[in-house]
Design a protein around this motif. Structure first.
Motif, PDB file in Angstrom:
ATOM      1  N   UNK A 265      -9.429   9.626 -69.665  1.00 37.58           N
ATOM      2  CA  UNK A 265     -10.426   8.569 -69.483  1.00 37.58           C
ATOM      3  C   UNK A 265      -9.773   7.222 -69.217  1.00 37.58           C
ATOM      4  N   UNK A 266     -10.547   6.331 -68.628  1.00 38.78           N
ATOM      5  CA  UNK A 266     -10.084   4.955 -68.476  1.00 38.78           C
ATOM      6  C   UNK A 266     -10.098   4.255 -69.829  1.00 38.78           C
ATOM      7  N   UNK A 267      -9.213   3.288 -69.984  1.00 36.26           N
ATOM      8  CA  UNK A 267      -9.197   2.462 -71.188  1.00 36.26           C
ATOM      9  C   UNK A 267     -10.077   1.243 -70.920  1.00 36.26           C
ATOM     10  N   UNK A 277      -2.159  -2.917 -60.888  1.00 36.13           N
ATOM     11  CA  UNK A 277      -2.534  -1.983 -61.955  1.00 36.13           C
ATOM     12  C   UNK A 277      -2.025  -0.575 -61.673  1.00 36.13           C
ATOM     13  N   UNK A 278      -2.083  -0.153 -60.414  1.00 33.78           N
ATOM     14  CA  UNK A 278      -1.582   1.177 -60.078  1.00 33.78           C
ATOM     15  C   UNK A 278      -0.088   1.308 -60.277  1.00 33.78           C
ATOM     16  N   UNK A 304      -3.660   3.826 -69.801  1.00 30.89           N
ATOM     17  CA  UNK A 304      -3.652   2.635 -70.658  1.00 30.89           C
ATOM     18  C   UNK A 304      -2.794   1.531 -70.046  1.00 30.89           C
ATOM     19  N   UNK A 305      -1.632   1.883 -69.506  1.00 26.40           N
ATOM     20  CA  UNK A 305      -0.759   0.875 -68.891  1.00 26.40           C
ATOM     21  C   UNK A 305      -1.448   0.201 -67.709  1.00 26.40           C
ATOM     22  N   UNK A 306      -2.106   0.989 -66.872  1.00 28.35           N
ATOM     23  CA  UNK A 306      -2.814   0.412 -65.743  1.00 28.35           C
ATOM     24  C   UNK A 306      -3.923  -0.517 -66.182  1.00 28.35           C
ATOM     25  N   UNK A 307      -4.712  -0.096 -67.161  1.00 27.84           N
ATOM     26  CA  UNK A 307      -5.831  -0.915 -67.626  1.00 27.84           C
ATOM     27  C   UNK A 307      -5.359  -2.195 -68.303  1.00 27.84           C
TER      28      UNK A 307
END
Length: 341
Positions: A265-267, A277-278, A304-307
């Motif tokens: 899931x997205x954070x 972000x990518x 999580x890192x991207x978000x």
């Protein structure tokens, strides 16, 4: 001899000028439009990924070209300040450092790039010693670096012969051709392919062209691709060799190993700027994989890192530490009723 670096990143490094968000279409006719924010920051997919990985605790080097100019010196200093080794960042005496302007509007953006040294970057710019003594080699912005792109299969083969793993984020193709033959030569020596949803669909369509469907080339669904299209594209690409890890914004992420899909899931965050972000996602996935995390946990940490990287303006300002990313990924998987391990 032990590896000198955890990660070698090959590709683009340049300043980004980020302006926005626009509240109307871009106006020509010598019209001046005002936007709330403007920022000069470190850019380039490879540079942002390298900084994200260093922030997560990896020992990182970058290889590529910059110009002998103030913008090139800015890039080198910004990378070094973020813990990235720049000894292999070659200075081109003739061409300028690339420069990108990013115009944001809502959750979308337009990107204008003057390529500068990108057109002259070649395989010989990547030191063999780095390929031999890095645990992982990542290449970015395939379509912006045509001279380097043709050398990547051999560079990846060399790295793998020395025990390294490899990954690729092609990013967008400004020409819309998606180089089916070049990608076909590169995927068999790529361990991890890291496109976004639209790029995955375009790369898969190019592969279908190479397999004999001339109508498929470059076809990307208008707007955001449907989940079924993304899963099908990931399966097609995974059948050609790599683990395919697809970034899909608010819909989270999808991994396909050739046997079936796995989702994370997205954070939830309130994004200020999605630029880079990518690339921060890529850094998270590579760092998690090198740390030995299972695929589900690596995918969640990458998401999580991207978000988390979108919490501030610019691609590197809000990149998380390992503990921040791990905590956010575990919270997200727990919230969605999944095992975060």
């Amino acid at each position: 001899m032990p590896d000198t670096f955890d990660l070698l990143v090959i590709g683009d490094a340049n300043p980004d000028i980020v302006l926005g968000p626009l509240d109307a279409p871009l106006a020509f006719g010598q019209r001046e439009q005002l936007v709330p924010t403007g920022l000069l920051t470190l850019g380039g997919s490879a540079a942002i990924m390298a900084c994200g990985a260093a922030r997560l605790g990896l020992k990182v080097a970058i290889a590529g070209r910059i110009g002998d100019d103030d913008t090139g010196r800015y890039v080198r200093t910004a990378l070094a300040e973020r813990g990235v080794d720049t000894a292999a960042l070659r200075v081109d005496p003739d061409l300028p450092t690339p420069l990108t302007t990013v115009l944001t509007r809502g959750d979308d953006r337009a990107i204008l790039t003057a390529p500068g040294t990108l057109t002259a970057t070649v395989g010989a710019d990547v030191p063999q010693a780095l390929l031999a003594h890095s645990r992982h080699v990542h290449a970015a912005s395939y379509f912006l670096l045509p001279g380097l792109a043709t050398a990547l299969p051999d560079l990846f083969r060399t790295a793998r012969a020395h025990g390294a793993t490899t990954s690729l984020d092609t990013n967008d193709d400004p020409a819309g051709d998606w180089d089916p033959a070049g990608i076909a030569a590169l995927l068999p020596v790529t361990d991890i392919l890291l496109p976004n949803a639209r790029e995955a669909c375009a790369l898969a369509a190019g592969g279908e062209t190479a397999s004999g469907d001339p109508e498929a080339r470059g076809k990307i669904p208008a707007g955001d691709p449907e989940p079924a299209d993304v899963e099908r594209a990931a399966a097609l690409l995974a059948a050609r060799g790599p683990l395919v890890v697809v970034k899909n914004g608010a819909d989270g992420a999808l991994a396909h190993d050739g046997r079936g899909p796995l989702r994370a899931p997205a954070v939830p965050v309130r994004p200020l700027d999605t630029v880079g972000a990518g690339d921060s996602f890529d850094a998270g996935f590579v760092a998690a994989t090198l740390a030995g995390l299972p695929l589900a946990a690596a995918l969640a940490l990458a998401a999580a890192c991207g978000a988390l990287s979108t919490r501030a303006h610019g691609g590197t300002t809000a990149q998380p530490t390992w503990d921040e990313a791990l905590g956010a990924s575990r919270a997200a998987t727990t919230r969605n009723g999944k095992n975060p391990s």
